[in-house]
Design a protein around this motif. Structure first.
Motif, PDB file in Angstrom:
ATOM      1  N   ASN A   1      13.166  28.025 -16.002  1.00 13.26           N
ATOM      2  CA  ASN A   1      12.137  26.996 -16.139  1.00 13.26           C
ATOM      3  C   ASN A   1      10.776  27.666 -16.325  1.00 13.26           C
ATOM      4  OD1 ASN A   1      10.094  24.984 -15.502  1.00 13.26           O
ATOM      5  ND2 ASN A   1      11.788  23.704 -14.819  1.00 13.26           N
ATOM      6  N   ILE A   2      10.251  27.574 -17.553  1.00 12.19           N
ATOM      7  CA  ILE A   2       8.980  28.208 -17.870  1.00 12.19           C
ATOM      8  C   ILE A   2       7.971  27.125 -18.232  1.00 12.19           C
ATOM      9  CG2 ILE A   2       7.791  29.841 -19.377  1.00 12.19           C
ATOM     10  CD1 ILE A   2       9.879  31.138 -17.524  1.00 12.19           C
ATOM     11  N   GLY A   3       6.926  27.033 -17.432  1.00  7.48           N
ATOM     12  CA  GLY A   3       5.885  26.037 -17.680  1.00  7.48           C
ATOM     13  C   GLY A   3       6.387  24.615 -17.639  1.00  7.48           C
ATOM     14  N   GLY A   4       7.380  24.361 -16.799  1.00  7.31           N
ATOM     15  CA  GLY A   4       7.945  23.017 -16.691  1.00  7.31           C
ATOM     16  C   GLY A   4       9.002  22.697 -17.720  1.00  7.31           C
ATOM     17  N   ASN A   5       9.316  23.661 -18.578  1.00  8.09           N
ATOM     18  CA  ASN A   5      10.322  23.468 -19.623  1.00  8.09           C
ATOM     19  C   ASN A   5      11.571  24.265 -19.277  1.00  8.09           C
ATOM     20  OD1 ASN A   5      11.653  22.875 -22.008  1.00  8.09           O
ATOM     21  ND2 ASN A   5      10.564  24.435 -23.186  1.00  8.09           N
ATOM     22  N   GLN A   6      12.684  23.587 -19.037  1.00  8.86           N
ATOM     23  CA  GLN A   6      13.939  24.254 -18.690  1.00  8.86           C
ATOM     24  C   GLN A   6      14.599  24.734 -19.976  1.00  8.86           C
ATOM     25  OE1 GLN A   6      14.889  24.266 -15.189  1.00  8.86           O
ATOM     26  NE2 GLN A   6      16.182  25.962 -15.867  1.00  8.86           N
ATOM     27  N   ILE A   7      14.255  25.966 -20.401  1.00  6.87           N
ATOM     28  CA  ILE A   7      14.746  26.448 -21.690  1.00  6.87           C
ATOM     29  C   ILE A   7      16.198  26.923 -21.622  1.00  6.87           C
ATOM     30  CG2 ILE A   7      12.406  27.065 -22.409  1.00  6.87           C
ATOM     31  CD1 ILE A   7      13.175  29.997 -22.045  1.00  6.87           C
ATOM     32  N   ILE A   8      16.648  27.297 -20.437  1.00  5.88           N
ATOM     33  CA  ILE A   8      18.036  27.702 -20.199  1.00  5.88           C
ATOM     34  C   ILE A   8      18.476  27.035 -18.901  1.00  5.88           C
ATOM     35  CG2 ILE A   8      19.584  29.634 -19.676  1.00  5.88           C
ATOM     36  CD1 ILE A   8      18.703  29.701 -22.548  1.00  5.88           C
ATOM     37  N   PRO A   9      19.700  26.507 -18.830  1.00  6.48           N
ATOM     38  CA  PRO A   9      20.149  25.859 -17.590  1.00  6.48           C
ATOM     39  C   PRO A   9      20.074  26.788 -16.374  1.00  6.48           C
ATOM     40  CG  PRO A   9      21.633  25.336 -19.384  1.00  6.48           C
ATOM     41  CD  PRO A   9      20.695  26.386 -19.907  1.00  6.48           C
ATOM     42  N   GLU A  10      19.634  26.248 -15.273  1.00  6.43           N
ATOM     43  CA  GLU A  10      19.480  27.012 -14.036  1.00  6.43           C
ATOM     44  C   GLU A  10      20.781  27.670 -13.616  1.00  6.43           C
ATOM     45  OE1 GLU A  10      17.827  26.279  -9.467  1.00  6.43           O
ATOM     46  OE2 GLU A  10      17.713  24.681 -10.974  1.00  6.43           O
TER      47      GLU A  10
ATOM     48  N   LEU B   1       9.493  43.050 -20.589  1.00 10.76           N
ATOM     49  CA  LEU B   1      10.548  43.254 -19.595  1.00 10.76           C
ATOM     50  C   LEU B   1      10.206  42.486 -18.322  1.00 10.76           C
ATOM     51  CD1 LEU B   1      13.235  44.691 -18.995  1.00 10.76           C
ATOM     52  CD2 LEU B   1      11.903  46.566 -18.005  1.00 10.76           C
ATOM     53  N   THR B   2       8.932  42.472 -17.962  1.00 13.47           N
ATOM     54  CA  THR B   2       8.502  41.708 -16.785  1.00 13.47           C
ATOM     55  C   THR B   2       8.768  40.219 -16.976  1.00 13.47           C
ATOM     56  OG1 THR B   2       6.746  43.341 -16.449  1.00 13.47           O
ATOM     57  CG2 THR B   2       6.573  41.279 -15.226  1.00 13.47           C
ATOM     58  N   TYR B   3       8.452  39.702 -18.154  1.00 12.99           N
ATOM     59  CA  TYR B   3       8.682  38.275 -18.398  1.00 12.99           C
ATOM     60  C   TYR B   3      10.165  37.946 -18.537  1.00 12.99           C
ATOM     61  CZ  TYR B   3       3.830  36.919 -18.492  1.00 12.99           C
ATOM     62  OH  TYR B   3       2.537  36.648 -18.111  1.00 12.99           O
ATOM     63  N   TRP B   4      10.977  38.932 -18.914  1.00 21.36           N
ATOM     64  CA  TRP B   4      12.431  38.748 -18.853  1.00 21.36           C
ATOM     65  C   TRP B   4      12.858  38.541 -17.395  1.00 21.36           C
ATOM     66  CZ3 TRP B   4      16.600  37.373 -21.267  1.00 21.36           C
ATOM     67  CH2 TRP B   4      17.867  37.800 -20.840  1.00 21.36           C
ATOM     68  N   GLY B   5      12.317  39.358 -16.500  1.00 17.28           N
ATOM     69  CA  GLY B   5      12.587  39.161 -15.076  1.00 17.28           C
ATOM     70  C   GLY B   5      12.036  37.839 -14.568  1.00 17.28           C
ATOM     71  N   TYR B   6      10.875  37.445 -15.082  1.00 17.42           N
ATOM     72  CA  TYR B   6      10.257  36.182 -14.675  1.00 17.42           C
ATOM     73  C   TYR B   6      11.110  34.983 -15.074  1.00 17.42           C
ATOM     74  CZ  TYR B   6       6.485  32.689 -14.232  1.00 17.42           C
ATOM     75  OH  TYR B   6       5.721  31.605 -13.892  1.00 17.42           O
ATOM     76  N   LEU B   7      11.736  35.075 -16.244  1.00 18.76           N
ATOM     77  CA  LEU B   7      12.662  34.016 -16.670  1.00 18.76           C
ATOM     78  C   LEU B   7      13.763  33.826 -15.637  1.00 18.76           C
ATOM     79  CD1 LEU B   7      13.641  32.090 -19.014  1.00 18.76           C
ATOM     80  CD2 LEU B   7      15.048  34.031 -19.776  1.00 18.76           C
ATOM     81  N   HIS B   8      14.243  34.937 -15.072  1.00 20.25           N
ATOM     82  CA  HIS B   8      15.286  34.868 -14.039  1.00 20.25           C
ATOM     83  C   HIS B   8      14.712  34.349 -12.720  1.00 20.25           C
ATOM     84  CE1 HIS B   8      17.317  37.316 -17.022  1.00 20.25           C
ATOM     85  NE2 HIS B   8      18.433  37.207 -16.338  1.00 20.25           N
TER      86      HIS B   8
ATOM     87  N   LEU C   1      20.340  35.973 -28.082  1.00 18.60           N
ATOM     88  CA  LEU C   1      19.109  36.023 -27.302  1.00 18.60           C
ATOM     89  C   LEU C   1      17.887  35.669 -28.137  1.00 18.60           C
ATOM     90  CD1 LEU C   1      19.937  39.146 -25.163  1.00 18.60           C
ATOM     91  CD2 LEU C   1      19.493  36.861 -24.296  1.00 18.60           C
ATOM     92  N   ARG C   2      17.850  36.110 -29.373  1.00 15.10           N
ATOM     93  CA  ARG C   2      16.720  35.755 -30.230  1.00 15.10           C
ATOM     94  C   ARG C   2      16.636  34.242 -30.412  1.00 15.10           C
ATOM     95  NH1 ARG C   2      18.167  40.387 -33.045  1.00 15.10           N
ATOM     96  NH2 ARG C   2      19.384  39.204 -34.580  1.00 15.10           N
ATOM     97  N   GLU C   3      17.789  33.616 -30.613  1.00 14.37           N
ATOM     98  CA  GLU C   3      17.823  32.176 -30.867  1.00 14.37           C
ATOM     99  C   GLU C   3      17.538  31.368 -29.618  1.00 14.37           C
ATOM    100  OE1 GLU C   3      21.424  29.172 -31.598  1.00 14.37           O
ATOM    101  OE2 GLU C   3      21.174  30.615 -33.228  1.00 14.37           O
ATOM    102  N   ARG C   4      18.146  31.752 -28.489  1.00 17.70           N
ATOM    103  CA  ARG C   4      18.076  30.922 -27.288  1.00 17.70           C
ATOM    104  C   ARG C   4      16.879  31.242 -26.384  1.00 17.70           C
ATOM    105  NH1 ARG C   4      23.082  28.610 -25.744  1.00 17.70           N
ATOM    106  NH2 ARG C   4      24.453  28.536 -27.558  1.00 17.70           N
ATOM    107  N   VAL C   5      16.402  32.493 -26.422  1.00 16.63           N
ATOM    108  CA  VAL C   5      15.403  32.913 -25.437  1.00 16.63           C
ATOM    109  C   VAL C   5      14.137  33.476 -26.075  1.00 16.63           C
ATOM    110  CG1 VAL C   5      14.925  34.395 -23.456  1.00 16.63           C
ATOM    111  CG2 VAL C   5      17.202  33.407 -23.744  1.00 16.63           C
ATOM    112  N   PHE C   6      14.268  34.497 -26.900  1.00 15.51           N
ATOM    113  CA  PHE C   6      13.095  35.231 -27.362  1.00 15.51           C
ATOM    114  C   PHE C   6      12.125  34.355 -28.151  1.00 15.51           C
ATOM    115  CE2 PHE C   6      15.787  39.397 -27.473  1.00 15.51           C
ATOM    116  CZ  PHE C   6      15.878  39.354 -26.094  1.00 15.51           C
TER     117      PHE C   6
END
Length: 330
Positions: free
Chosen positions: A222-231, A210-217, A156-161
């Motif tokens: 897709n955060i700010g037009g950047n697909q950081i994790i596949p849908e 925690l809220t932004y973790w939910g927002y990622l879901h 999670l640190r590498e791929r998301v945080f």
């Protein structure tokens, strides 16, 4: 303000339950607001709850472990959630694990439990009932480590945080000044963990992260037009994965998330909350609710072990979601 009623309700329940502090963070249509109340402990001079205060999120950490498992499935490290668990944990007792699949572990339908001495035993046949245990979480975390080659925390640190610039989400092994103490029945705090494998209950998170973790879901990666994790990872994690159970009162789950496709008697999600919503909570009071229909994520934090209401705690969990909806409808 639209959520004033929810804020008053949140503070009131926390005080009734004996929490020393609470937080409420809301992301509605991309607008973030947060509220903080109380202190890190009941002690005189304790630090006030602030936006960077890190709460022990207990079983809400399962949403992070579920995400890691969904990523392993997406990348074909886990071939299918209907694979037998014994394929990934060949050193575990094959007789005990017989007919148990990854799906069963993720949806609390595995039927396994554990004696205090660590001996694993079977309570019911896999896929026939629902029971909330911890052994399945340990198993999924270990399957992630073996298949991906990283602990849940490392992954999670590498791929998301890093991509989200999270600074307040940590599997703590040492106390820090931002850590909010957990108030228990005998007044002592919960122990910290030894690492970040995910199987230990030592994940501390601020309300805003925690809220932004939910927002990622909510945004399906897709955060700010950047697909950081596949849908597709989020489609797996937050859609119904439970097997078809004969008892229709039992909860519905995705990858550990509680999901709502219909009303069930034992669901923790309020009756007024629309279908398609999903939620996760912990025994120390955190609750993360995502309502895609209303473009809404809400995180609630407390620091008291055991949710308010005793044997009727489900009523108050559902009532929280219903209060959210009343605010939206006002």
């Amino acid at each position: 303000m639209a959520f004033d009623r929810l804020l008053s309700y949140t503070i009131d329940i926390g005080q009734k339950n004996g929490a020393s502090g609470s937080a409420l963070a809301i992301l509605h249509r991309d607008h973030f607001t947060s509220y903080y109340s109380g202190h890190h402990t009941h002690d005189a001079g304790a630090p006030p709850i602030r936006e960077n205060s890190q709460f022990h999120i207990a079983s809400a950490r399962k949403s992070y472990i579920g995400f890691a498992a969904a990523l392993a499935v997406y990348e074909h490290k886990i071939q299918s959630i209907d694979d037998p668990v014994s394929r990934y944990l060949p050193d575990w007792d094959k007789d005990i694990l017989s007919h148990t699949t990854i799906r069963h572990l993720l949806t609390h339908t595995h039927g396994l439990s554990e004696h205090p001495d660590g001996h694993v035993y079977r309570k019911f046949s896999p896929g026939t009932h629902w029971s909330y245990e911890n052994i399945n979480v340990v198993m999924i975390a270990e399957i992630v480590r073996r298949t991906i080659g990283q602990s849940v925390g490392e992954l999670l640190r590498e791929r998301v945080f890093k991509q989200l610039h999270f600074k307040e989400t940590h599997w703590l092994t040492e106390p820090n000044e931002s850590m909010v103490s957990v108030i228990t029945e005998n007044g002592s705090d919960l122990p910290l963990g030894l690492g970040d494998n995910g199987d230990e209950k030592n994940l501390y998170v601020s309300a805003r992260e925690l809220t932004y973790w939910g927002y990622l879901h909510l945004r399906r990666g897709n955060i700010g037009g950047n697909q950081i994790i596949p849908e597709a990872v989020f489609d797996l994690a937050t859609s119904l994965q439970s097997p078809n159970l004969s008892n229709t009162a039992l909860p519905e789950n995705g990858f550990f998330w509680y999901v709502k496709t219909r009303d069930t008697a034992l669901s923790e999600i309020g009756a007024l909350v629309p279908r398609g919503s999903y939620q996760i909570l912990g025994v120390t009071g955190p609750l993360l609710l995502v309502i895609p229909e209303h473009d809404l994520v809400i995180a609630r934090m407390y620091n008291k072990r055991y949710n308010y209401g005793g044997n009727h705690y489900l009523h108050y969990l559902r009532e929280f979601g219903d209060e959210v909806m009343r605010c939206l409808q006002a």
